[in-house]
Design an enzyme around this catalytic site. Structure first.
Site, PDB file in Angstrom:
ATOM      1  N   ARG A   1     -30.100  19.164  -6.689  1.00 45.52           N
ATOM      2  CA  ARG A   1     -30.920  18.621  -7.697  1.00 45.52           C
ATOM      3  C   ARG A   1     -32.364  19.049  -7.733  1.00 45.52           C
ATOM      4  O   ARG A   1     -32.806  19.245  -8.839  1.00 45.52           O
ATOM      5  CB  ARG A   1     -30.937  17.110  -7.483  1.00 45.52           C
ATOM      6  CG  ARG A   1     -31.682  16.185  -8.561  1.00 45.52           C
ATOM      7  CD  ARG A   1     -31.542  14.806  -8.535  1.00 45.52           C
ATOM      8  NE  ARG A   1     -32.138  14.164  -7.609  1.00 45.52           N
ATOM      9  CZ  ARG A   1     -31.634  12.768  -7.097  1.00 45.52           C
ATOM     10  NH1 ARG A   1     -31.256  12.264  -7.867  1.00 45.52           N
ATOM     11  NH2 ARG A   1     -32.403  12.262  -6.171  1.00 45.52           N
TER      12      ARG A   1
ATOM     13  N   LYS B   1     -25.971   6.788  -7.545  1.00 44.91           N
ATOM     14  CA  LYS B   1     -26.586   5.680  -8.116  1.00 44.91           C
ATOM     15  C   LYS B   1     -27.037   5.765  -9.502  1.00 44.91           C
ATOM     16  O   LYS B   1     -26.572   5.233 -10.408  1.00 44.91           O
ATOM     17  CB  LYS B   1     -27.639   4.725  -7.218  1.00 44.91           C
ATOM     18  CG  LYS B   1     -27.049   4.602  -5.899  1.00 44.91           C
ATOM     19  CD  LYS B   1     -28.083   3.861  -5.012  1.00 44.91           C
ATOM     20  CE  LYS B   1     -29.194   4.348  -4.717  1.00 44.91           C
ATOM     21  NZ  LYS B   1     -29.362   5.619  -3.763  1.00 44.91           N
TER      22      LYS B   1
ATOM     23  N   ARG C   1     -33.181  -2.618  -1.068  1.00 44.14           N
ATOM     24  CA  ARG C   1     -33.225  -1.384   0.179  1.00 44.14           C
ATOM     25  C   ARG C   1     -33.478  -2.019   1.491  1.00 44.14           C
ATOM     26  O   ARG C   1     -33.328  -1.437   2.327  1.00 44.14           O
ATOM     27  CB  ARG C   1     -34.031  -0.391  -0.177  1.00 44.14           C
ATOM     28  CG  ARG C   1     -33.286   0.802  -1.007  1.00 44.14           C
ATOM     29  CD  ARG C   1     -34.394   1.812  -1.406  1.00 44.14           C
ATOM     30  NE  ARG C   1     -33.925   3.054  -1.382  1.00 44.14           N
ATOM     31  CZ  ARG C   1     -33.741   3.970  -2.616  1.00 44.14           C
ATOM     32  NH1 ARG C   1     -33.811   3.070  -3.805  1.00 44.14           N
ATOM     33  NH2 ARG C   1     -33.314   4.936  -2.495  1.00 44.14           N
TER      34      ARG C   1
ATOM     35  N   ARG D   1     -38.464  17.268  -8.180  1.00 44.92           N
ATOM     36  CA  ARG D   1     -38.697  15.971  -7.107  1.00 44.92           C
ATOM     37  C   ARG D   1     -39.143  16.518  -5.747  1.00 44.92           C
ATOM     38  O   ARG D   1     -38.579  17.278  -5.032  1.00 44.92           O
ATOM     39  CB  ARG D   1     -37.518  15.009  -7.203  1.00 44.92           C
ATOM     40  CG  ARG D   1     -37.564  13.976  -8.139  1.00 44.92           C
ATOM     41  CD  ARG D   1     -36.457  13.271  -8.236  1.00 44.92           C
ATOM     42  NE  ARG D   1     -36.363  12.437  -6.907  1.00 44.92           N
ATOM     43  CZ  ARG D   1     -35.602  11.557  -6.851  1.00 44.92           C
ATOM     44  NH1 ARG D   1     -34.626  11.210  -7.895  1.00 44.92           N
ATOM     45  NH2 ARG D   1     -35.531  10.793  -5.775  1.00 44.92           N
TER      46      ARG D   1
ATOM     47  N   ARG E   1     -35.142  10.528   4.470  1.00 37.59           N
ATOM     48  CA  ARG E   1     -34.560   9.405   3.675  1.00 37.59           C
ATOM     49  C   ARG E   1     -33.083   8.869   4.193  1.00 37.59           C
ATOM     50  O   ARG E   1     -32.950   7.824   4.135  1.00 37.59           O
ATOM     51  CB  ARG E   1     -34.348  10.061   2.253  1.00 37.59           C
ATOM     52  CG  ARG E   1     -35.687  10.545   1.671  1.00 37.59           C
ATOM     53  CD  ARG E   1     -35.617  11.116   0.438  1.00 37.59           C
ATOM     54  NE  ARG E   1     -34.947  10.662  -0.604  1.00 37.59           N
ATOM     55  CZ  ARG E   1     -34.481  11.518  -1.662  1.00 37.59           C
ATOM     56  NH1 ARG E   1     -34.632  12.746  -1.784  1.00 37.59           N
ATOM     57  NH2 ARG E   1     -33.893  10.607  -2.557  1.00 37.59           N
TER      58      ARG E   1
HETATM   59  P1  B4P Z   1     -28.252  10.477  -7.993  1.00 43.21           P
HETATM   60  O1  B4P Z   1     -27.439   9.443  -8.760  1.00 43.21           O
HETATM   61  O2  B4P Z   1     -29.510  10.815  -9.091  1.00 43.21           O
HETATM   62  O3  B4P Z   1     -28.957   9.802  -6.744  1.00 43.21           O
HETATM   63  P2  B4P Z   1     -29.353   8.033  -6.391  1.00 43.21           P
HETATM   64  O4  B4P Z   1     -28.129   7.735  -5.565  1.00 43.21           O
HETATM   65  O5  B4P Z   1     -29.801   7.633  -7.632  1.00 43.21           O
HETATM   66  O6  B4P Z   1     -30.712   8.775  -5.704  1.00 43.21           O
HETATM   67  P3  B4P Z   1     -32.034   8.539  -4.859  1.00 43.21           P
HETATM   68  O7  B4P Z   1     -31.678   7.671  -3.554  1.00 43.21           O
HETATM   69  O8  B4P Z   1     -32.540   9.791  -4.837  1.00 43.21           O
HETATM   70  O9  B4P Z   1     -33.008   7.759  -5.644  1.00 43.21           O
HETATM   71  P4  B4P Z   1     -34.041   6.470  -5.763  1.00 43.21           P
HETATM   72  O10 B4P Z   1     -34.652   6.931  -7.188  1.00 43.21           O
HETATM   73  O11 B4P Z   1     -33.288   5.077  -5.862  1.00 43.21           O
HETATM   74  O12 B4P Z   1     -27.696  11.647  -7.621  1.00 43.21           O
HETATM   75  C1  B4P Z   1     -28.056  12.662  -6.665  1.00 43.21           C
HETATM   76  C2  B4P Z   1     -27.743  14.161  -7.371  1.00 43.21           C
HETATM   77  O13 B4P Z   1     -26.234  14.195  -7.000  1.00 43.21           O
HETATM   78  C3  B4P Z   1     -27.678  14.212  -8.794  1.00 43.21           C
HETATM   79  O14 B4P Z   1     -28.299  15.660  -8.933  1.00 43.21           O
HETATM   80  C4  B4P Z   1     -26.242  14.247  -9.409  1.00 43.21           C
HETATM   81  O15 B4P Z   1     -26.290  15.005 -10.514  1.00 43.21           O
HETATM   82  C5  B4P Z   1     -25.431  14.433  -8.267  1.00 43.21           C
HETATM   83  N1  B4P Z   1     -24.106  13.892  -8.247  1.00 43.21           N
HETATM   84  C6  B4P Z   1     -23.989  12.483  -8.649  1.00 43.21           C
HETATM   85  N2  B4P Z   1     -22.689  12.326  -8.426  1.00 43.21           N
HETATM   86  C7  B4P Z   1     -21.911  13.482  -7.901  1.00 43.21           C
HETATM   87  C8  B4P Z   1     -20.884  13.658  -7.722  1.00 43.21           C
HETATM   88  N3  B4P Z   1     -19.952  12.835  -7.807  1.00 43.21           N
HETATM   89  N4  B4P Z   1     -20.473  14.882  -7.015  1.00 43.21           N
HETATM   90  C9  B4P Z   1     -21.400  15.979  -7.138  1.00 43.21           C
HETATM   91  N5  B4P Z   1     -22.617  15.671  -7.470  1.00 43.21           N
HETATM   92  C10 B4P Z   1     -23.157  14.370  -7.990  1.00 43.21           C
HETATM   93  O16 B4P Z   1     -35.158   6.602  -4.664  1.00 43.21           O
HETATM   94  C11 B4P Z   1     -36.006   7.366  -4.596  1.00 43.21           C
HETATM   95  C12 B4P Z   1     -37.203   6.889  -3.671  1.00 43.21           C
HETATM   96  O17 B4P Z   1     -37.801   5.790  -4.231  1.00 43.21           O
HETATM   97  C13 B4P Z   1     -36.886   6.328  -2.365  1.00 43.21           C
HETATM   98  O18 B4P Z   1     -36.653   7.396  -1.135  1.00 43.21           O
HETATM   99  C14 B4P Z   1     -38.025   5.340  -2.081  1.00 43.21           C
HETATM  100  O19 B4P Z   1     -39.259   6.049  -1.327  1.00 43.21           O
HETATM  101  C15 B4P Z   1     -38.371   4.921  -3.297  1.00 43.21           C
HETATM  102  N6  B4P Z   1     -37.590   3.672  -3.629  1.00 43.21           N
HETATM  103  C16 B4P Z   1     -36.810   3.399  -4.551  1.00 43.21           C
HETATM  104  N7  B4P Z   1     -36.399   2.112  -4.636  1.00 43.21           N
HETATM  105  C17 B4P Z   1     -37.004   1.386  -3.596  1.00 43.21           C
HETATM  106  C18 B4P Z   1     -36.969   0.136  -2.820  1.00 43.21           C
HETATM  107  N8  B4P Z   1     -36.044  -0.686  -3.499  1.00 43.21           N
HETATM  108  N9  B4P Z   1     -37.803  -0.140  -1.990  1.00 43.21           N
HETATM  109  C19 B4P Z   1     -38.544   1.000  -1.354  1.00 43.21           C
HETATM  110  N10 B4P Z   1     -38.602   2.145  -1.767  1.00 43.21           N
HETATM  111  C20 B4P Z   1     -37.909   2.489  -2.950  1.00 43.21           C
END
Ligand code: B4P
Length: 192
Positions: free
Chosen positions: A128, A14, A89, A134, A146
């Site tokens: 990552r 994302k 979420r 993290r 998660r």
């Molecule tokens: P990202 O792109 O960084 O992952 P994300 O989906 O944004 O992640 P996440 O769910 O962890 O984060 P959030 O901050 O929302 O990709 C992950 C990795 O994969 C990276 O290293 C990237 O380089 C790699 N990658 C990406 N695409 C790839 C591909 N095509 N091939 C190979 N590798 C690839 O959430 C973090 C925490 O915050 C949650 O657990 C929760 O505790 C809290 N939180 C956030 N929003 C909330 C909400 N609305 N309600 C309640 N809690 C919330």
């Protein structure tokens, strides 16, 4: 004006894809995870509270997250549209988002849901962890929590957008560029 929900399990890409979408469509990137991490880094009260949930792989409570989202939206009246990354979420978050946007005379245009299988998610998050520092990426038990929280509490949010005919599933496996192209194609088809 177009508002997009970028959805998917933890590590689905994302944050990675949102950065590319904001550049092409001139949208404002609003990531609740990033705002929480900013507050953790600056040791604010919100940061301390969020950390206590995030380090365990749990969701930050709705009451706190919805309030935060409202204040972030209010801070950017100039935005020509938002990419909501990691929000909503839960069902209450989805309802709150509709209400907030409706008060502003706008709405969500589409939910783009990245589809990635579990083993790939685990591998991406552990990789990552080597560079991100993290805590929630480093421990396999927290990663599993998660993923489980996503399945039980977050995945049902898809139904909210399916009922509004706004749900679009995107294959999240492949190179980052390939997935960006898939997202561009879906957005272009809607805004054309
Ligand atoms: P990202 O792109 O960084 O992952 P994300 O989906 O944004 O992640 P996440 O769910 O962890 O984060 P959030 O901050 O929302 O990709 C992950 C990795 O994969 C990276 O290293 C990237 O380089 C790699 N990658 C990406 N695409 C790839 C591909 N095509 N091939 C190979 N590798 C690839 O959430 C973090 C925490 O915050 C949650 O657990 C929760 O505790 C809290 N939180 C956030 N929003 C909330 C909400 N609305 N309600 C309640 N809690 C919330």
């Amino acid at each position: 004006m177009i508002n997009i929900v970028l959805f998917g399990p933890p590590g689905a890409g994302k944050g990675t894809q949102a950065e590319r979408l904001v550049k092409k469509y001139n949208l404002f990137h609003l990531s609740t995870g990033d705002v929480f991490r900013y507050n953790i880094k600056n040791e604010t009260e919100l940061g301390k509270l969020a950390k206590s949930f995030m380090d365990k792989g749990q969701l930050v409570p709705d009451e706190v997250t919805i309030k935060l989202l409202i204040s972030e939206v209010e801070k950017h009246p100039e935005a020509e549209g938002f990419i909501f990354d990691g929000f909503p979420r839960t069902q209450p978050q989805a309802k709150a988002l509709d209400e907030i946007l409706s008060e502003k005379g706008t709405s969500i245009g589409m939910m783009l849901a990245l589809d990635v299988e579990e083993e790939e998610l685990r591998q991406r998050l552990l990789k990552r962890a080597e560079v991100s520092g993290r805590a929630d990426d480093a421990d396999p038990k927290v990663i599993q929590n998660r993923i489980d929280v996503y399945k039980n509490e977050t995945a049902p949010v898809k139904e909210f957008y399916k009922a509004q005919n706004k749900y679009i599933q995107i294959d999240g496996i492949g190179s980052i560029d390939q997935i960006t192209d898939r997202l561009f194609a879906e957005i272009d088809a809607v805004i054309r």
